[in-house]
Design a protein around this motif. Sequence first.
Motif, PDB file in Angstrom:
ATOM      1  N   PRO A 129       0.846  -1.210   0.000  1.00 54.15           N
ATOM      2  CA  PRO A 129       0.000   0.000   0.000  1.00 54.15           C
ATOM      3  C   PRO A 129       0.869   1.243   0.000  1.00 54.15           C
ATOM      4  CG  PRO A 129       0.002  -1.040   2.166  1.00 54.15           C
ATOM      5  CD  PRO A 129       0.701  -1.993   1.245  1.00 54.15           C
ATOM      6  N   HIS A 130       0.456   2.238  -0.758  1.00 59.04           N
ATOM      7  CA  HIS A 130       1.239   3.460  -0.865  1.00 59.04           C
ATOM      8  C   HIS A 130       0.322   4.605  -1.269  1.00 59.04           C
ATOM      9  CE1 HIS A 130       1.108   1.631  -4.874  1.00 59.04           C
ATOM     10  NE2 HIS A 130       1.122   2.868  -5.335  1.00 59.04           N
ATOM     11  N   VAL A 131       0.785   5.820  -1.002  1.00 64.00           N
ATOM     12  CA  VAL A 131       0.061   7.010  -1.448  1.00 64.00           C
ATOM     13  C   VAL A 131       0.423   7.263  -2.904  1.00 64.00           C
ATOM     14  CG1 VAL A 131      -0.189   9.509  -1.144  1.00 64.00           C
ATOM     15  CG2 VAL A 131      -0.009   8.013   0.864  1.00 64.00           C
ATOM     16  N   ARG A 132      -0.571   7.321  -3.742  1.00 63.77           N
ATOM     17  CA  ARG A 132      -0.336   7.499  -5.176  1.00 63.77           C
ATOM     18  C   ARG A 132      -0.581   8.958  -5.559  1.00 63.77           C
ATOM     19  NH1 ARG A 132      -0.226   3.814  -9.201  1.00 63.77           N
ATOM     20  NH2 ARG A 132      -1.116   2.236  -7.832  1.00 63.77           N
ATOM     21  N   VAL A 133       0.397   9.560  -6.187  1.00 63.87           N
ATOM     22  CA  VAL A 133       0.305  10.933  -6.672  1.00 63.87           C
ATOM     23  C   VAL A 133       0.474  10.923  -8.184  1.00 63.87           C
ATOM     24  CG1 VAL A 133       1.210  13.287  -6.500  1.00 63.87           C
ATOM     25  CG2 VAL A 133       1.374  11.741  -4.533  1.00 63.87           C
ATOM     26  N   THR A 134      -0.454  11.546  -8.885  1.00 56.23           N
ATOM     27  CA  THR A 134      -0.374  11.638 -10.341  1.00 56.23           C
ATOM     28  C   THR A 134      -0.185  13.096 -10.734  1.00 56.23           C
ATOM     29  OG1 THR A 134      -1.885   9.760 -10.556  1.00 56.23           O
ATOM     30  CG2 THR A 134      -1.546  11.123 -12.513  1.00 56.23           C
ATOM     31  N   ILE A 135       0.846  13.364 -11.541  1.00 54.60           N
ATOM     32  CA  ILE A 135       1.087  14.731 -11.997  1.00 54.60           C
ATOM     33  C   ILE A 135       1.745  14.687 -13.360  1.00 54.60           C
ATOM     34  CG2 ILE A 135       3.308  14.855 -10.792  1.00 54.60           C
ATOM     35  CD1 ILE A 135       2.765  17.877 -10.393  1.00 54.60           C
ATOM     36  N   ASP A 136       1.389  15.634 -14.187  1.00 57.89           N
ATOM     37  CA  ASP A 136       1.999  15.752 -15.502  1.00 57.89           C
ATOM     38  C   ASP A 136       3.478  16.090 -15.360  1.00 57.89           C
ATOM     39  OD1 ASP A 136       2.706  17.902 -17.852  1.00 57.89           O
ATOM     40  OD2 ASP A 136       1.465  16.241 -18.590  1.00 57.89           O
ATOM     41  N   TRP A 137       4.330  15.460 -16.200  1.00 59.38           N
ATOM     42  CA  TRP A 137       5.773  15.672 -16.087  1.00 59.38           C
ATOM     43  C   TRP A 137       6.147  17.143 -16.283  1.00 59.38           C
ATOM     44  CZ3 TRP A 137       9.848  13.137 -14.382  1.00 59.38           C
ATOM     45  CH2 TRP A 137      11.112  13.589 -14.723  1.00 59.38           C
ATOM     46  N   GLN A 138       5.517  17.810 -17.233  1.00 58.52           N
ATOM     47  CA  GLN A 138       5.820  19.223 -17.470  1.00 58.52           C
ATOM     48  C   GLN A 138       5.459  20.062 -16.248  1.00 58.52           C
ATOM     49  OE1 GLN A 138       7.490  20.320 -20.067  1.00 58.52           O
ATOM     50  NE2 GLN A 138       7.557  18.239 -20.927  1.00 58.52           N
ATOM     51  N   ALA A 139       4.343  19.726 -15.598  1.00 60.03           N
ATOM     52  CA  ALA A 139       3.940  20.458 -14.396  1.00 60.03           C
ATOM     53  C   ALA A 139       4.922  20.190 -13.266  1.00 60.03           C
ATOM     54  CB  ALA A 139       2.528  20.055 -13.988  1.00 60.03           C
ATOM     55  N   VAL A 188       0.078  26.295 -14.860  1.00 56.98           N
ATOM     56  CA  VAL A 188       0.536  24.919 -14.655  1.00 56.98           C
ATOM     57  C   VAL A 188      -0.491  24.172 -13.807  1.00 56.98           C
ATOM     58  CG1 VAL A 188       2.319  23.452 -13.662  1.00 56.98           C
ATOM     59  CG2 VAL A 188       2.950  25.565 -14.836  1.00 56.98           C
ATOM     60  N   ALA A 189      -0.984  23.057 -14.312  1.00 62.13           N
ATOM     61  CA  ALA A 189      -1.962  22.269 -13.576  1.00 62.13           C
ATOM     62  C   ALA A 189      -1.290  21.507 -12.441  1.00 62.13           C
ATOM     63  CB  ALA A 189      -2.670  21.290 -14.510  1.00 62.13           C
ATOM     64  N   GLY A 190      -2.014  21.299 -11.382  1.00 58.72           N
ATOM     65  CA  GLY A 190      -1.472  20.577 -10.239  1.00 58.72           C
ATOM     66  C   GLY A 190      -1.564  19.076 -10.407  1.00 58.72           C
ATOM     67  N   GLY A 191      -1.259  18.376  -9.321  1.00 61.79           N
ATOM     68  CA  GLY A 191      -1.319  16.922  -9.351  1.00 61.79           C
ATOM     69  C   GLY A 191      -2.633  16.412  -8.798  1.00 61.79           C
ATOM     70  N   GLU A 192      -2.680  15.112  -8.566  1.00 59.55           N
ATOM     71  CA  GLU A 192      -3.911  14.472  -8.109  1.00 59.55           C
ATOM     72  C   GLU A 192      -3.564  13.369  -7.118  1.00 59.55           C
ATOM     73  OE1 GLU A 192      -8.286  14.144  -8.971  1.00 59.55           O
ATOM     74  OE2 GLU A 192      -6.801  15.479  -9.831  1.00 59.55           O
ATOM     75  N   LEU A 193      -4.250  13.366  -5.967  1.00 59.80           N
ATOM     76  CA  LEU A 193      -4.147  12.284  -5.001  1.00 59.80           C
ATOM     77  C   LEU A 193      -5.297  11.307  -5.225  1.00 59.80           C
ATOM     78  CD1 LEU A 193      -3.233  14.185  -1.701  1.00 59.80           C
ATOM     79  CD2 LEU A 193      -1.727  12.718  -3.051  1.00 59.80           C
ATOM     80  N   GLY A 194      -5.056  10.061  -4.874  1.00 59.47           N
ATOM     81  CA  GLY A 194      -6.070   9.043  -5.125  1.00 59.47           C
ATOM     82  C   GLY A 194      -7.399   9.319  -4.434  1.00 59.47           C
ATOM     83  N   TRP A 195      -7.341   9.775  -3.159  1.00 58.10           N
ATOM     84  CA  TRP A 195      -8.565  10.019  -2.408  1.00 58.10           C
ATOM     85  C   TRP A 195      -8.942  11.499  -2.376  1.00 58.10           C
ATOM     86  CZ3 TRP A 195     -11.258   5.837  -1.044  1.00 58.10           C
ATOM     87  CH2 TRP A 195     -10.584   4.627  -0.851  1.00 58.10           C
ATOM     88  N   ALA A 196      -7.974  12.353  -2.082  1.00 58.91           N
ATOM     89  CA  ALA A 196      -8.283  13.762  -1.827  1.00 58.91           C
ATOM     90  C   ALA A 196      -8.507  14.569  -3.095  1.00 58.91           C
ATOM     91  CB  ALA A 196      -7.162  14.395  -1.004  1.00 58.91           C
ATOM     92  N   GLY A 197      -7.991  14.092  -4.244  1.00 59.52           N
ATOM     93  CA  GLY A 197      -8.191  14.827  -5.474  1.00 59.52           C
ATOM     94  C   GLY A 197      -7.075  15.804  -5.764  1.00 59.52           C
ATOM     95  N   PRO A 198      -7.396  16.962  -6.341  1.00 61.98           N
ATOM     96  CA  PRO A 198      -6.368  17.888  -6.835  1.00 61.98           C
ATOM     97  C   PRO A 198      -5.466  18.424  -5.731  1.00 61.98           C
ATOM     98  CG  PRO A 198      -8.529  18.428  -7.741  1.00 61.98           C
ATOM     99  CD  PRO A 198      -8.762  17.420  -6.662  1.00 61.98           C
TER     100      PRO A 198
END
Length: 404
Positions: free
Chosen positions: A249-259, A269-279
Amino acid sequence: MSELRSALDDLAAVDLVGLSDDALLDLVGELSVAANRVAAVLTQAVRAVDRREAHRRDGALSVKGWLVGSVRLAPAEATAIVTTGRRLEQLPAVAAAFAAGEVTATHARVITEAITPRRVATATAAGIDLAETDQILAELARRTTPGDTAKGVARWRAGIDPDGALADAADVRRSFSMATGLDGRVHLRGELDPVGGEYLRTALAARMNGDRPAGDARGHAERQGDALVAIARDALDGGSLPAVRGERPHVRVTIDWQALCAARGAPGVAGGELGWAGPITPETARRLACDAAVARVITGPDGLPLDVGRAQRTATTAIRRAVETRDGHCVFTGCDALPQWCDVHHLVHWAHGGPTSCDNGALLCERHHTAVHEGGFTIHRDPATSRWHTHRPDGTEVLSRAGP
């Protein structure tokens, strides 16, 4: 009734600003006693309404319904007043202490909730004098807080009704819920059985007492919140949690490489995204990426993944050990958080070409890691003295207030 309103009007007109400290403290004490006495009279009056069924005059089917509908009390408050009034009739000593303002409505409720008709019958059959119990509980309430009174009542209940006490102890129902607000903050709600609560309190106390930097201005609730998050992080980092679908189990963060590679505060510049909390903001994503495993995901124009790279740990065990040995604690000025509570921060972020090395690493606790990324603070190490320096967003240095 007009005299009561007049007296309350006189109280409301008191010039609190003009009172001395002693006079103000005395006034609060007197008002507390008066509030207890008013609560006792209210309880007696509601009991009179209950006994005479006077609520039917207004078309209400129950005194509780009348209190909710006509007096606008909360249902739980209405139930408590009605129940307390009924059971105080067999506890004259407690009722007298309540009427005199010597105990609060909470004291009275704690006692009357335990004095059920079944327990009274059990006590009588065992030869236990209810009048003596009444006197003991009244004196206990006069001398202690509602919490301590509740503990004394619990001991009486366990002695009178051991089977019931065992049944209560066997009730280990627990509930816990988390709801994310529109602003992304997470709201917690729940309840635990006594033993479960003891486990949680003990774990929180250990984490709180172990992490109390000098000059810490956080309140108890803030420290508990930080401790709860720290316990969750420890569990995730320690690897003791069950694997989920074959993966730790781990905290997953998704973000565009350019950002991720953009400069701090870059517009558009757009931010990232957490699995539960969102932006989240790009800086928050960079902070989380400082001491994390990174998986590269290449996507096409439509955003669908084309290739997933191998996960790589940004700070090896050897590098972290070297950084911990060199820094000793969080390097943010004025903080002495221990190494195990710190992240390895990249002075030049790896997304900007910064190497994963001892020279490019620094220990920062979670609060100060956030201050550097999201708050705009900066840190650097003087190569001549190896001393760390902290600068505010405006460029001024954070210095000790205790002098040289």
